[in-house]
Design a protein around this motif. Structure first.
Motif, PDB file in Angstrom:
ATOM      1  N   THR A 143       8.266  -9.010  -0.133  1.00  0.00           N
ATOM      2  CA  THR A 143       7.379  -9.987  -0.730  1.00  0.00           C
ATOM      3  C   THR A 143       6.010  -9.004  -0.642  1.00  0.00           C
ATOM      4  O   THR A 143       4.972  -9.218  -2.255  1.00  0.00           O
ATOM      5  CB  THR A 143       6.914 -10.833   1.124  1.00  0.00           C
ATOM      6  N   ARG A 144       5.771  -8.192  -0.247  1.00  0.00           N
ATOM      7  CA  ARG A 144       4.452  -7.311  -0.138  1.00  0.00           C
ATOM      8  C   ARG A 144       4.660  -6.701  -1.033  1.00  0.00           C
ATOM      9  O   ARG A 144       3.737  -6.442  -1.853  1.00  0.00           O
ATOM     10  CB  ARG A 144       4.585  -6.385   1.177  1.00  0.00           C
ATOM     11  N   THR A 145       5.526  -6.272  -1.649  1.00  0.00           N
ATOM     12  CA  THR A 145       5.528  -5.448  -3.270  1.00  0.00           C
ATOM     13  C   THR A 145       5.783  -6.257  -4.513  1.00  0.00           C
ATOM     14  O   THR A 145       4.562  -5.912  -5.039  1.00  0.00           O
ATOM     15  CB  THR A 145       7.221  -4.741  -3.404  1.00  0.00           C
ATOM     16  N   ASP A 146       6.176  -7.379  -4.129  1.00  0.00           N
ATOM     17  CA  ASP A 146       5.608  -7.875  -5.306  1.00  0.00           C
ATOM     18  C   ASP A 146       4.153  -8.432  -4.837  1.00  0.00           C
ATOM     19  O   ASP A 146       3.416  -9.003  -5.954  1.00  0.00           O
ATOM     20  CB  ASP A 146       6.259  -9.563  -5.022  1.00  0.00           C
ATOM     21  N   TRP A 147       3.323  -8.936  -4.067  1.00  0.00           N
ATOM     22  CA  TRP A 147       1.603  -8.742  -4.437  1.00  0.00           C
ATOM     23  C   TRP A 147       1.366  -7.799  -4.238  1.00  0.00           C
ATOM     24  O   TRP A 147       0.107  -7.785  -5.107  1.00  0.00           O
ATOM     25  CB  TRP A 147       1.403  -9.042  -2.326  1.00  0.00           C
ATOM     26  N   LEU A 148       1.515  -6.631  -4.249  1.00  0.00           N
ATOM     27  CA  LEU A 148       1.013  -5.110  -4.959  1.00  0.00           C
ATOM     28  C   LEU A 148       0.758  -5.797  -6.005  1.00  0.00           C
ATOM     29  O   LEU A 148       0.424  -4.800  -6.970  1.00  0.00           O
ATOM     30  CB  LEU A 148       1.939  -4.025  -4.017  1.00  0.00           C
ATOM     31  N   GLU A 149       2.351  -5.750  -6.321  1.00  0.00           N
ATOM     32  CA  GLU A 149       2.487  -5.997  -8.446  1.00  0.00           C
ATOM     33  C   GLU A 149       1.505  -7.106  -8.873  1.00  0.00           C
ATOM     34  O   GLU A 149       1.195  -6.625  -9.780  1.00  0.00           O
ATOM     35  CB  GLU A 149       4.430  -6.343  -8.894  1.00  0.00           C
ATOM     36  N   GLN A 150       1.514  -8.430  -8.166  1.00  0.00           N
ATOM     37  CA  GLN A 150       0.387  -9.011  -8.472  1.00  0.00           C
ATOM     38  C   GLN A 150      -1.015  -8.521  -8.523  1.00  0.00           C
ATOM     39  O   GLN A 150      -2.206  -8.619  -9.429  1.00  0.00           O
ATOM     40  CB  GLN A 150       0.610 -11.059  -7.771  1.00  0.00           C
ATOM     41  N   ILE A 151      -1.462  -7.787  -7.681  1.00  0.00           N
ATOM     42  CA  ILE A 151      -2.619  -6.727  -7.618  1.00  0.00           C
ATOM     43  C   ILE A 151      -2.775  -6.035  -8.794  1.00  0.00           C
ATOM     44  O   ILE A 151      -4.070  -5.816  -9.750  1.00  0.00           O
ATOM     45  CB  ILE A 151      -2.909  -5.754  -6.187  1.00  0.00           C
ATOM     46  N   GLU A 199      -2.392   1.884   8.292  1.00  0.00           N
ATOM     47  CA  GLU A 199      -0.451   1.871   8.191  1.00  0.00           C
ATOM     48  C   GLU A 199      -1.039   0.094   7.396  1.00  0.00           C
ATOM     49  O   GLU A 199      -0.474  -0.245   7.437  1.00  0.00           O
ATOM     50  CB  GLU A 199      -0.148   1.673   8.947  1.00  0.00           C
ATOM     51  N   SER A 200      -1.971  -0.801   7.513  1.00  0.00           N
ATOM     52  CA  SER A 200      -2.474  -2.137   7.526  1.00  0.00           C
ATOM     53  C   SER A 200      -2.015  -2.076   5.818  1.00  0.00           C
ATOM     54  O   SER A 200      -1.950  -1.666   4.784  1.00  0.00           O
ATOM     55  CB  SER A 200      -3.468  -2.105   7.725  1.00  0.00           C
ATOM     56  N   PHE A 201      -1.775  -3.191   5.534  1.00  0.00           N
ATOM     57  CA  PHE A 201      -1.094  -4.241   3.712  1.00  0.00           C
ATOM     58  C   PHE A 201      -3.099  -3.911   2.920  1.00  0.00           C
ATOM     59  O   PHE A 201      -2.758  -3.183   1.977  1.00  0.00           O
ATOM     60  CB  PHE A 201      -0.750  -5.669   4.203  1.00  0.00           C
ATOM     61  N   ASN A 202      -3.404  -3.702   3.813  1.00  0.00           N
ATOM     62  CA  ASN A 202      -4.885  -4.403   3.507  1.00  0.00           C
ATOM     63  C   ASN A 202      -5.360  -2.888   2.928  1.00  0.00           C
ATOM     64  O   ASN A 202      -6.067  -2.595   1.583  1.00  0.00           O
ATOM     65  CB  ASN A 202      -5.967  -4.124   4.455  1.00  0.00           C
ATOM     66  N   PRO A 208       1.212 -10.559   9.065  1.00  0.00           N
ATOM     67  CA  PRO A 208       2.380 -10.272   9.892  1.00  0.00           C
ATOM     68  C   PRO A 208       3.793 -10.112   9.864  1.00  0.00           C
ATOM     69  O   PRO A 208       4.271  -9.439  10.250  1.00  0.00           O
ATOM     70  CB  PRO A 208       2.041  -9.991  11.225  1.00  0.00           C
ATOM     71  N   SER A 209       3.494 -11.558   9.598  1.00  0.00           N
ATOM     72  CA  SER A 209       5.823 -11.617   9.029  1.00  0.00           C
ATOM     73  C   SER A 209       5.994 -11.841   7.671  1.00  0.00           C
ATOM     74  O   SER A 209       7.238 -12.015   8.210  1.00  0.00           O
ATOM     75  CB  SER A 209       5.261 -13.554  10.131  1.00  0.00           C
ATOM     76  N   SER A 210       5.098 -11.603   6.788  1.00  0.00           N
ATOM     77  CA  SER A 210       6.042 -11.249   6.060  1.00  0.00           C
ATOM     78  C   SER A 210       6.610 -10.037   5.683  1.00  0.00           C
ATOM     79  O   SER A 210       7.073  -8.975   6.205  1.00  0.00           O
ATOM     80  CB  SER A 210       5.050 -11.323   4.854  1.00  0.00           C
ATOM     81  N   GLU A 211       7.636  -9.662   4.389  1.00  0.00           N
ATOM     82  CA  GLU A 211       9.188  -9.201   4.363  1.00  0.00           C
ATOM     83  C   GLU A 211       8.437  -7.994   3.558  1.00  0.00           C
ATOM     84  O   GLU A 211       7.373  -8.637   2.797  1.00  0.00           O
ATOM     85  CB  GLU A 211      10.208  -9.604   3.675  1.00  0.00           C
ATOM     86  N   GLU A 212       9.164  -7.030   3.666  1.00  0.00           N
ATOM     87  CA  GLU A 212       8.612  -6.019   2.142  1.00  0.00           C
ATOM     88  C   GLU A 212       8.118  -6.453   0.988  1.00  0.00           C
ATOM     89  O   GLU A 212       7.858  -5.745   0.295  1.00  0.00           O
ATOM     90  CB  GLU A 212       9.650  -4.502   2.445  1.00  0.00           C
TER      91      GLU A 212
END
Length: 188
Positions: free
Chosen positions: A173-181, A13-16, A167-171
């Motif tokens: 933000t994480r979606t944007d990070w995955l787009e960067q990947i 379930e991790s962001f990793n 751990p404190s990032s918003e959903e």
């Protein structure tokens, strides 16, 4: 191109894990061959034995080395814990990147034996970039991992991506990070 992903996080379930899945999917969509070595799922034993220190490697390690030989690009995905690599990643490097395989000394000079291969490092951390920079840990991380491990063994580090304050990032933000990947993978 052949891509090896060395992944380390104990929770699916991790962001990793989301980073790993996004990387695999994006690479395969581009037609790349991908192998994932999920160190926790494999229950990889990180403790180096005395015989391995003396140069004797078993079949488990030879298999991992075959994956490295096969790969053109090796992507490492893991969190930063205690300002460095998780123990299982450190143990993987100690055991698999062995003397005579990943590096050697010739006339007292160190030679990286993984030349021609490329590396991408993707990390998550709990602190912000500014907190790491204030203590110098950002530079220490690059020195100890990028230069002290990967470049030392001859790998060309293409990119080192660090996602901060996870751990404190918003959903969103994480979606944007995955787009960067996805964008970074599409450039390979």
């Amino acid at each position: 191109m052949n891509h090896l992903i060395v992944y380390a996080h104990p929770r699916k379930e991790s962001f990793n894990h989301a980073i790993m899945e996004t990387t695999v999917q994006s690479l395969r969509q581009k037609g790349h061959e991908v192998n994932v070595r999920d160190l926790y799922a494999m229950e990889f034993q990180p403790v180096i034995s005395s015989s391995e220190i003396l140069g004797s490697v078993g079949e488990e390690i030879k298999k991992e080395q075959e994956y490295l030989i096969w790969a053109d690009v090796i992507t490492f995905i893991y969190p930063i814990w205690w300002t460095g690599l998780p123990a299982i990643v450190k143990g993987y490097i100690e055991r698999v990147f062995s003397y005579g395989f990943a590096y050697r000394y010739v006339n007292g000079e160190q030679k990286g034996l993984l030349k021609g291969k490329k590396a991408i490092i993707i990390n998550t951390q709990g602190k912000s970039h500014s907190q790491y920079a204030a203590s110098g840990m950002d530079k220490a991380l690059i020195l100890t991992s990028d230069i002290g491990i990967f470049e030392y063994c001859g790998l060309e580090v293409l990119n080192h991506v660090i996602f901060e304050s996870v751990p404190s990032s918003e959903e969103a933000t994480r979606t944007d990070w995955l787009e960067q990947i996805k964008e970074k993978v599409n450039k390979l």
